[in-house]
Design a protein around this motif. Structure first.
Motif, PDB file in Angstrom:
ATOM      1  N   SER A 172      28.507 -27.330 -28.293  1.00  0.00           N
ATOM      2  CA  SER A 172      28.354 -26.482 -27.595  1.00  0.00           C
ATOM      3  C   SER A 172      27.370 -25.881 -26.735  1.00  0.00           C
ATOM      4  O   SER A 172      27.067 -25.089 -26.402  1.00  0.00           O
ATOM      5  N   THR A 173      26.631 -26.486 -27.504  1.00  0.00           N
ATOM      6  CA  THR A 173      25.060 -26.391 -26.625  1.00  0.00           C
ATOM      7  C   THR A 173      25.475 -26.031 -25.092  1.00  0.00           C
ATOM      8  O   THR A 173      24.886 -25.951 -24.154  1.00  0.00           O
ATOM      9  N   TYR A 174      25.911 -27.667 -24.819  1.00  0.00           N
ATOM     10  CA  TYR A 174      26.390 -28.224 -23.157  1.00  0.00           C
ATOM     11  C   TYR A 174      27.419 -26.917 -23.074  1.00  0.00           C
ATOM     12  O   TYR A 174      26.469 -26.272 -21.536  1.00  0.00           O
ATOM     13  N   ALA A 175      28.339 -26.524 -23.185  1.00  0.00           N
ATOM     14  CA  ALA A 175      28.844 -24.750 -22.729  1.00  0.00           C
ATOM     15  C   ALA A 175      28.933 -24.285 -22.972  1.00  0.00           C
ATOM     16  O   ALA A 175      28.356 -23.310 -21.572  1.00  0.00           O
ATOM     17  N   LEU A 176      27.940 -24.222 -23.508  1.00  0.00           N
ATOM     18  CA  LEU A 176      26.845 -22.637 -23.734  1.00  0.00           C
ATOM     19  C   LEU A 176      26.105 -22.357 -22.426  1.00  0.00           C
ATOM     20  O   LEU A 176      25.740 -21.137 -21.347  1.00  0.00           O
ATOM     21  N   GLY A 179      25.393 -19.208 -17.336  1.00  0.00           N
ATOM     22  CA  GLY A 179      24.349 -19.346 -16.364  1.00  0.00           C
ATOM     23  C   GLY A 179      23.306 -18.868 -16.640  1.00  0.00           C
ATOM     24  O   GLY A 179      22.314 -19.366 -15.962  1.00  0.00           O
ATOM     25  N   SER A 180      22.860 -17.313 -17.231  1.00  0.00           N
ATOM     26  CA  SER A 180      21.517 -17.468 -17.791  1.00  0.00           C
ATOM     27  C   SER A 180      20.894 -18.147 -19.021  1.00  0.00           C
ATOM     28  O   SER A 180      21.297 -18.303 -19.604  1.00  0.00           O
ATOM     29  N   PHE A 181      19.609 -18.782 -18.656  1.00  0.00           N
ATOM     30  CA  PHE A 181      19.147 -20.029 -20.186  1.00  0.00           C
ATOM     31  C   PHE A 181      18.781 -18.883 -21.209  1.00  0.00           C
ATOM     32  O   PHE A 181      19.322 -18.919 -21.989  1.00  0.00           O
ATOM     33  N   GLN A 208      18.777 -29.611 -15.710  1.00  0.00           N
ATOM     34  CA  GLN A 208      18.949 -28.776 -14.709  1.00  0.00           C
ATOM     35  C   GLN A 208      18.859 -26.971 -14.652  1.00  0.00           C
ATOM     36  O   GLN A 208      17.953 -26.671 -13.921  1.00  0.00           O
ATOM     37  N   GLN A 209      19.738 -26.907 -16.147  1.00  0.00           N
ATOM     38  CA  GLN A 209      19.397 -25.523 -16.364  1.00  0.00           C
ATOM     39  C   GLN A 209      19.193 -24.980 -17.015  1.00  0.00           C
ATOM     40  O   GLN A 209      18.742 -23.371 -17.225  1.00  0.00           O
ATOM     41  N   ILE A 210      17.061 -25.819 -17.718  1.00  0.00           N
ATOM     42  CA  ILE A 210      16.351 -25.501 -18.838  1.00  0.00           C
ATOM     43  C   ILE A 210      15.581 -24.412 -18.057  1.00  0.00           C
ATOM     44  O   ILE A 210      15.094 -25.125 -16.994  1.00  0.00           O
ATOM     45  N   ASP A 211      14.688 -23.329 -18.556  1.00  0.00           N
ATOM     46  CA  ASP A 211      14.074 -23.218 -17.483  1.00  0.00           C
ATOM     47  C   ASP A 211      12.107 -23.379 -18.354  1.00  0.00           C
ATOM     48  O   ASP A 211      11.305 -23.555 -18.230  1.00  0.00           O
ATOM     49  N   ALA A 212      12.542 -22.983 -19.838  1.00  0.00           N
ATOM     50  CA  ALA A 212      11.040 -22.965 -21.198  1.00  0.00           C
ATOM     51  C   ALA A 212      11.819 -24.090 -21.828  1.00  0.00           C
ATOM     52  O   ALA A 212      12.879 -24.049 -22.377  1.00  0.00           O
ATOM     53  N   ILE A 213      10.550 -24.529 -21.968  1.00  0.00           N
ATOM     54  CA  ILE A 213      10.989 -25.171 -23.313  1.00  0.00           C
ATOM     55  C   ILE A 213      10.774 -25.079 -24.880  1.00  0.00           C
ATOM     56  O   ILE A 213      11.202 -25.040 -25.777  1.00  0.00           O
TER      57      ILE A 213
END
Lengths: 262, 234
Positions: free
Chosen positions: A31-35, A40-42, A118-123
């Protein structure tokens, strides 16, 4: 403490090797990966994952804890027939099941995130999400064990556990909405804070939203929280409340279990 | 060794135990009999402090049954052996040994019940009878003065049943008290020195099986029990 540790270790290993722990973690990972991949937007993805976590983690934890308690009656009797105190057995059992569930949530989220690096903006929002998933697993396991121990039979126990989840996840918000509409002309901002502290699901939602800093998605209670305490203090108060939400049901459960005929 | 004084237990309006007075001496093999719903399970659970009596006193070796130390004197074998599904029998033996704080070697019991090839498999993969044997190992593993067995031979094959009864006689010779319930009258006749017959939460007979046969004028226990039940109904 030594005996509680032995019981925890045994129950934890039994649950960890269960196929359901793996299925649960894989479901969350997928689910996390698919979402993240499809949204598109983080930030939007995080909000969607949050919505899954705050509904699924309490439901799965409630059901797994309740089923474990009712399906392992013989094992429970065997443990209690040994020279151990009831509180040690019930605490060990609670920790064994709830920590496995927490681990499934953490591993599931981590796996999903690892595939979407690659799509992650903030941890930080992700860590908050994991903390809340863990807390919700611990809280609803405690509530489910309390309800199950206090119930006379399996059917009633599982039914009531399900109702507690439904109440916290759906009915509670409806009741709050009615309350706000009816008393909209009165200054009830402080009531909103108290009412959200009384529901761990609302509390987690606010906790994550404050971290994400999206005022539009905060909702009424969250906005009041931010206004009154600011993000930092608001997060501290919600974190302390989440800890209390684990401890209270747990202590009441241990008290009920001591007196209960099994 | 085991003493019950005026033990009553009710669940809501249902009276399950109705003033039980019992004394079970050391080194005896005692079987508790009674029809379904007579209070056997509740009484056994009271001994293990799983159920709290509404009134009355239970002492195990001089200690109240609700004292943790009292359970150091008891080994217990439950009726159904559904324990952890994903853990091996060997790990279960270790676990119960950890809880009791003593680590006796189970290998002679594993061999006695021909469990060698099963003890490393997850318990969930074992058949009902094999799991019952695992439970039997736990019952005889520790050197306790009292052994409590709930329907122990149900599900065991004839060879294992014989081996099980041999162990009971061995433990009896070693001075242990064995308290068990069973619906298999041939087993009871073979090993029990004393019978306790429960009916509607009361003890209607306590004594030697031979005395019961003599009193009822019957040839075997099954008929003697049926005779008591008919008398009570009349």
């Amino acid at each position: 403490m030594r005996l509680t540790w032995h019981i925890f270790k045994f129950v934890f290993l039994d649950n960890l090797r269960s196929i359901w722990s793996l299925i649960y973690a894989l479901f969350l990972a997928l689910s996390t990966y698919a979402l993240i991949y499809f949204t598109g937007s983080f930030t939007r993805a995080i909000v969607s994952i949050m919505n899954i976590i705050i509904l699924v983690a309490p439901l799965v934890s409630s059901m797994m804890m309740s089923m474990y308690y009712f399906n392992k009656t013989d094992f429970l009797h065997l443990m209690l027939a040994q020279p151990v105190r009831r509180s040690q057995v019930f605490l060990g059992m609670y920790l064994g099941v709830s920590i496995t569930l927490t681990l499934s949530v953490l591993v599931g989220l981590l796996l999903g995130l690892l595939f979407s690096l690659q799509q992650i903006d903030a941890i930080l929002p992700l860590i908050t999400l994991m903390v809340c998933g863990g807390f919700l697993s611990m809280i609803f396991s405690a509530l489910a064990l309390l309800v199950s121990v206090a119930s006379k039979d399996k059917l009633r126990g599982i039914g009531l556990t399900l109702f507690v989840w439904l109440f916290m996840a759906v009915i509670y918000d409806g009741l709050i909405l009615i309350y706000f509409i009816v008393f909209s002309e009165y200054p009830i901002e402080q009531h909103a804070i108290v009412l959200s502290l009384l529901n761990p699901i609302d509390l987690s939602r606010i906790f994550i939203m404050l971290q994400l800093d999206i005022s539009a998605l905060l909702g009424y209670s969250g906005a009041v929280f931010q206004k009154f305490f600011g993000a930092g203090q608001g997060m501290l108060i919600s974190a302390v409340s989440l800890v209390l939400w684990v401890l209270f049901p747990l202590l009441i459960m241990l008290r009920v279990a001591r007196k209960r005929d099994l | 060794m085991i003493t019950l004084r005026a033990v009553h237990k009710h669940f809501g309006r249902t009276q399950v135990l109705n003033g039980i007075d019992l004394e079970i001496g050391q080194g005896k093999v005692v079987s508790m009999l009674g029809p379904n719903g007579s209070g056997k399970s509740t009484l056994m659970k009271c001994l293990l402090d799983l159920v709290h009596p509404s009134s009355g006193e239970i002492s195990i070796g001089g200690l109240p049954a609700n004292n943790v130390e009292a359970r150091k004197q008891i080994s217990y074998m439950p009726q159904v052996a559904r324990f952890a599904e994903n853990i091996s029998a060997l790990r279960l033996f270790d676990f119960i040994s950890d809880l009791r704080g003593e680590h006796p070697d189970p290998s002679w019991l594993i061999q006695h019940f021909a469990l060698t090839e099963h003890v490393r498999k997850p318990l969930g993969d074992l058949s009902g009878g094999t799991r019952q044997k695992v439970s039997a190992v736990l019952a005889f593993l520790f050197d306790t003065p009292i052994i409590v067995l709930d329907e122990p031979t149900v599900g065991l094959d004839p060879v294992s049943r014989l081996k099980f009864k041999d162990l009971i006689m061995e433990k009896k010779a070693a001075g242990k008290t064995i308290f068990f319930t069973s619906h298999i009258m041939s087993d009871v006749e073979e090993v029990a020195e004393e019978l306790i017959f429960l009916l509607e939460g009361r003890v209607v007979y306590q004594g030697a099986p031979a005395t019961l046969l003599h009193q009822t004028g019957q040839e075997n226990l099954e008929h003697a029990i049926a005779h008591i039940l008919k008398q009570e109904e009349a």
